[in-house]
Design an enzyme around this catalytic site. Structure first.
Site, PDB file in Angstrom:
ATOM      1  N   ASP A 209     -39.751   1.761  40.225  1.00 30.34           N
ATOM      2  CA  ASP A 209     -38.722   1.830  39.188  1.00 30.34           C
ATOM      3  C   ASP A 209     -39.233   1.138  37.925  1.00 30.34           C
ATOM      4  O   ASP A 209     -40.319   0.554  37.921  1.00 30.34           O
ATOM      5  CB  ASP A 209     -37.440   1.141  39.675  1.00 30.34           C
ATOM      6  N   ASP A 211     -37.599  -1.448  36.465  1.00 26.70           N
ATOM      7  CA  ASP A 211     -36.791  -2.653  36.342  1.00 26.70           C
ATOM      8  C   ASP A 211     -35.568  -2.294  35.486  1.00 26.70           C
ATOM      9  O   ASP A 211     -34.993  -1.219  35.674  1.00 26.70           O
ATOM     10  CB  ASP A 211     -37.621  -3.812  35.782  1.00 26.70           C
TER      11      ASP A 211
END
Length: 289
Positions: A209, A211
């Protein structure tokens, strides 16, 4: 001494396939019980030891992983090299979900985790200027590339305490002011403890991802992370399978990882605590005997 590879499997990597003479092995340590039993065997002619860091079924939170017991047990099993394969968030557009990052630096933001085997009764200071074994890191890059993964050569891993993900303000600070590239919750104190145990250490961060800093992705969604982890797991297993071809047999380590304690012990022999020394028999026995 023949090289023996230890694999610390993070979120999404709970097993290794294709080992010869495979068996689960329990190991007792003076630092408590490790995360799980160790899966041992041979892969491509290389002795291999695998430990699911969070335990099978993912039962240990990042703050509760028994890091000292895990590294001590690896040392007792004769491991010379530890490859940590860990899920992480990315602070860089180009380090996209699904990519791997071969870490070369760390920033430690963890708190409250025992980060050393040493202490009162036997004090030691090892260098962490270059916390990753470059020989092992290069082998991991070659293996991951051979496995078909997109691998970034170098990156700074910020270790946060967790278990919550970052706030937006934290994410921006780590990315813009601190210059971190990826973020995770487990590689500290692993890297420090491996250095104290004179074991070569390297990390492959599996990006799941962005973040919370990325304007087009918003907050971290655990559903997206799990989907990316599942996709990454195949590349992670293929990377491990390719490691025997690339690890090599060079000893001693040209980076000096296997001699990290050579001049690190500060406590005079006559002032060392016998109880502390007894707990250090595996990780520091080479220099304390």
């Amino acid at each position: 001494m023949a090289r023996k590879l230890g694999i610390l499997g993070g979120s999404g990597l709970y097993e290794i396939e294709g080992l010869e003479d495979a068996a689960w092995q329990e190991v007792e340590t003076p630092w408590g019980k490790p995360s799980d039993a160790f899966f041992t065997g041979r892969l491509g002619g290389l002795d291999l030891v695998f430990l699911p860091r969070h335990g099978r079924g993912h039962v240990h939170a990042p703050s509760d992983v028994p890091y000292r017991a895990n590294i001590d047990a690896m040392k007792r099993l004769g491991v010379t090299d530890i490859l940590s394969i860990s899920a992480c968030g990315s602070f860089r557009e180009g380090m996209a979900p699904g990519h791997f990052v071969a870490v070369d630096q760390f920033i430690d933001r963890t708190v409250g985790r025992p980060s050393s085997f040493f202490g009162s009764g036997c004090v030691a200071h090892v260098s962490m200027a270059h916390p990753v074994c470059d020989r092992l890191r290069s082998a991991a890059i070659a293996a991951a590339s051979a496995a078909g993964a997109t691998v970034h050569d170098g990156g700074t891993y910020l270790a946060m305490e967790g278990p919550q993900f970052s706030s937006l303000a934290e994410s921006r600070m780590y990315r813009e002011s601190w210059g971190a590239d990826i973020i995770g919750m487990t590689n500290m104190p692993e890297a420090k403890l491996a250095r104290e145990a004179e074991i070569c250490f390297a990390t492959l961060g599996m990006v799941t991802d962005y973040d919370s800093w990325h304007p087009d992705h918003g907050s971290v969604d655990i559903r997206d992370i799990l989907a990316t982890l599942a996709a990454n797991a195949g590349h992670a297993r293929a990377t491990v399978a390719a490691m025997p071809e690339h690890l090599g047999h060079e000893t001693p380590c040209p980076c000096g990882c296997d001699r990290a304690l050579e001049h690190a012990i500060m406590t005079a022999p006559g002032a060392r605590d016998p109880q502390r020394l007894a707990r250090l028999d595996a990780v520091a026995g080479r220099v304390l005997s």
